[in-house]
Design an enzyme around this catalytic site. Structure first.
Site, mmCIF file in Angstrom:
data_model
loop_
_atom_site.group_PDB
_atom_site.id
_atom_site.type_symbol
_atom_site.label_atom_id
_atom_site.label_comp_id
_atom_site.label_asym_id
_atom_site.label_seq_id
_atom_site.Cartn_x
_atom_site.Cartn_y
_atom_site.Cartn_z
ATOM 1 C CG ASN A 54 8.653 7.879 -26.518
ATOM 2 O OD1 ASN A 54 8.322 7.924 -27.615
ATOM 3 N ND2 ASN A 54 8.092 8.274 -25.443
ATOM 4 C CG HIS A 94 10.727 9.997 -31.285
ATOM 5 N ND1 HIS A 94 10.636 11.043 -30.524
ATOM 6 C CD2 HIS A 94 9.924 9.109 -30.816
ATOM 7 C CE1 HIS A 94 9.848 10.739 -29.675
ATOM 8 N NE2 HIS A 94 9.318 9.659 -29.775
ATOM 9 N NE ARG A 100 6.246 16.471 -26.865
ATOM 10 C CZ ARG A 100 5.874 15.631 -27.799
ATOM 11 N NH1 ARG A 100 4.805 15.173 -27.955
ATOM 12 N NH2 ARG A 100 7.048 15.313 -28.553
ATOM 13 C CG ASP A 101 6.481 11.500 -26.795
ATOM 14 O OD1 ASP A 101 4.994 11.305 -26.982
ATOM 15 O OD2 ASP A 101 7.139 10.734 -27.592
ATOM 16 C CB CYS A 142 1.414 7.555 -30.089
ATOM 17 S SG CYS A 142 0.857 8.576 -31.382
ATOM 18 C CG HIS A 197 7.528 4.611 -30.211
ATOM 19 N ND1 HIS A 197 6.258 4.894 -29.590
ATOM 20 C CD2 HIS A 197 7.938 5.809 -30.008
ATOM 21 C CE1 HIS A 197 5.928 6.161 -29.538
ATOM 22 N NE2 HIS A 197 7.239 6.658 -29.852
#
Length: 312
Positions: A261, A219, A26-27, A252, A221
């Site tokens: 990520n 979460h 997804r991300d 993002c 980065h």
């Protein structure tokens, strides 16, 4: 030490087990310039599940206009029906997204909020308060359907427009998300500027405000190379849920300075070395990310994927 595995040297004060919340499908894929075929996405999720990941965020039910890379959510999700024993959360932005997720039998959802006003406006076209008001009926309906609900909170450590984000501001929004009924809160370092001391301070403040560490995920980065250091800081504070993306995919789209990520392989290498159980087979995971990198036509940014691939 087995070939391709770190030496295990446990450290005190760390959890025995960590649940990795895999966000690559997804991300990770939502930031790709090219559209990845639905069948490739389905195989990606299957491979991640086979590698031992028990939570794999599958897709997003955001309007295709905003995230065209995930416009095939209705086609993808049924292709995952044969995956047993793995949670497949989906991101929903509003009640319409929830309707779509429920129609396909999703059992776990996530909403995506912001700790800062500027990012809330740019990402959701709403203020923080307006976005929380939008989430309220989504979360209430999801809980009524006995779905698990995760609340993402972005810009918890820094914002490219507003700069450093005050801890009290993050805690206030986090508490409101939890009050709406979220089971879990994921703290996002959206532009990768956090440092370990900042992580400890935020987690301490959340605990003091009544948000249990058992309900918190992190979460990170890796913009400034701090993702693993920040993760270790969170683990030392008692966090047992860590978000990561296979092969380091993703960033993002609304935060131009953000790099990818935290790579799941890099995380697993560190956790394996600390003797922390994840249930993940690093070899299978690395092979999966190398396979996806081939499909995307570029090398994986994960240092562990590169190092282990060079050994073959």
């Amino acid at each position: 030490m087995a070939e391709g595995l770190p030496m295990r040297v446990p450290a005190s004060g760390l959890p025995a087990r960590v649940r990795i919340h895999e966000v690559g499908p997804r991300d990770g894929l939502q930031n790709e310039k090219a559209i990845v075929p639905t069948e490739v996405k389905a195989e990606f999720v299957h491979r991640l599940a086979a590698a031992g990941l028990t939570t794999v965020e599958a897709t997003s039910f955001v309007h295709p206009r905003w995230v065209p890379q995930l416009a095939d959510a209705e086609q993808l999700f049924p292709l995952l029906d044969d995956i047993d024993g793995v949670s497949l959360p989906v991101l929903v932005p509003n009640e319409r997204g929830l309707d779509r997720a429920l129609a396909l039998g999703a059992r776990s959802i996530a909403v995506f909020g912001s700790a800062t006003e500027t990012f809330a406006r740019k990402n959701l076209n709403r203020s923080v308060a307006e976005s929380l008001a939008m989430f309220a009926p989504v979360i209430a309906r999801a809980r009524g359907e006995e779905l698990r609900v995760r609340g993402y909170l972005s810009m918890c450590f820094g914002d490219p427009w507003e700069g450093p984000v005050p801890i009290a501001q993050v805690v206030a929004v986090a508490q409101r998300l939890m009050d709406l009924g979220c089971d879990e809160l994921s703290l996002g370092d959206t532009i990768g500027v956090a440092t370990p001391g900042q992580v400890r301070a935020l987690l301490t403040a959340l605990g003091s405000d009544g948000v249990p560490v058992s309900a918190v995920g992190v979460h990170f980065h890796d913009t400034y190379g701090q993702a693993l250091a920040n993760t270790l800081s969170a683990l030392q504070h008692g966090v047992t849920t860590v978000d990561a993306s296979a092969g380091g995919l993703g960033g993002c789209p609304y935060a131009k300075s953000a790099t990818g990520n935290l790579a799941t392989e890099d995380l697993v290498w560190m956790l394996d070395g600390l003797g922390i159980d994840t249930g993940v087979d690093l070899g299978l995971l690395t092979a999966t990310s190398a396979w996806m990198a081939d499909r995307l036509g570029r090398p994986s940014p994960s240092r562990t994927v590169r190092a282990l691939s060079h050994k073959e």
